[in-house]
Scaffold this motif. Structure first.
Motif: not given
Length: 340
Positions: A119-135
């Motif tokens: 999650v941290i790598r994806a968000l910090g690199s401008g990508q989408e990430a699932d924070l849980g439960g499909g969010n």
């Protein structure tokens, strides 16, 4: 070889910033700090000042953990710093030994670290990430060239395997040549087995360094006493490994576990500090193996041996009575010789 400086964020923060500036002036390229919210001041606030007062230094925690901050907040903090100062951060992450235990919590599981890294790598690199439960979320303000490497601290076999499979870098907090070879090999083999380029996983060895004027018994004894705390800090992680795998296990080298037999507990109020009374059990042999002490020539010899084992960076734990002197000695003698 890159060189990093590792500090605790003790007040005043201005001294942390000044030491980091001094390190950059002496050829260091990374600036790391501890991250334990109760024991020390908030590092990310200080990173902003370090980055604003240096021009090339890459900064980050050694290490943060996925339990004391929500993952999107961690990623946003890194991404904001990178947006301000140009991709000059790195996320070191681990189980959270002191940060979690001082707060009365259990260190994080490997599964939680794995999820957090993604999650941290994806968000910090401008990508989408699932924070849980499909969010699924994405930072709308992040630049196209955003990057956030995530390096993992590890000792045990499962953690080493996961580092090779998933992390951008491996942080090994000791400078013993045998153990470095053993653990780097485990990480690289895991990377290859996962279909990754093993050479793409950066290797960072972090340990106290103390430069002496000569190799007299008196000089070396003082250096050992100033660095003995490190064996106790590593011993916390080793004790967890012994608890999990047993005192004698084919999965964990006895070169790592043998020395903690005399360990009798640990008070985190002295964590990472020279003179720690809970680390008197650490023998001189462990200090010599785990740390880098002696004359500049002895430092150069050990660092060249580490580089031959695949180490890309040596990060100097600078918690002792000669902080400026060690930074300057590395800048004038050690770094030029190693990288000459």
């Amino acid at each position: 070889m890159d060189f990093g400086l590792v500090l605790q964020t003790d007040p005043p923060a201005s001294r942390v910033i000044e030491l980091m500036k001094r390190a950059e002036d002496n050829g260091f390229t990374y600036g790391w700090t501890f991250d334990s919210a109760v024991l020390w001041q908030e590092p990310f606030v200080i990173y902003s000042q370090i980055l604003s007062q240096t021009s090339k230094l890459t900064v980050g925690p050694m290490v943060t953990n996925p339990g004391t901050r929500t993952w999107e907040v961690t990623a946003s903090t890194f991404a904001t710093l990178n947006d301000m100062f140009g991709n000059r951060t790195v996320c070191g992450i681990g189980r959270g030994d002191s940060a979690m235990r001082v707060a009365g919590r259990t260190p994080n599981t490997l599964a939680r670290i794995s999820d957090a890294m993604k999650v941290i790598r994806a968000l910090g690199s401008g990508q989408e990430a699932d924070l849980g439960g499909g969010n699924v979320v994405k930072f709308p303000w992040i630049k196209d060239d955003a990057q956030l490497p995530v390096w993992m601290a590890a000792y045990g076999p499962k953690a080493l395997k996961m580092t090779g499979e998933e992390a951008d870098g491996f942080i090994l907090q000791l400078a013993d040549l045998y153990l470095t070879e053993f653990m780097v090999k485990a990480v690289k083999e895991a990377a290859a087995a996962a279909g990754r380029d093993p050479d793409a996983v950066k290797i960072c060895v972090a340990a106290p360094a103390y430069v002496t004027a000569d190799d007299s018994p008196e000089a070396l004894a003082h250096a050992r006493d100033q660095c003995r705390w490190f064996g106790g800090m590593v011993g916390n992680h080793v004790a967890d490994l012994v608890s999990k795998y047993g005192e004698h296990s084919s999965q964990v080298p006895e070169e790592l576990t043998e020395y903690i037999k005399a360990r009798q507990g640990y008070d985190y109020s002295h964590h990472g500090r020279s003179g720690n009374p809970d680390t008197q059990f650490v023998p001189d042999e462990i200090v010599d193996r785990f740390c880098v002490i002696g004359t500049p020539e002895q430092h150069i010899e050990k660092l060249e041996a580490l580089r031959a084992l695949g180490v890309d960076q040596f990060a100097v734990y600078d918690m002792h009575d000669a902080q400026e002197a060690v930074i300057d000695a590395y800048g004038t003698k050690v770094i030029p010789a190693v990288n000459g």
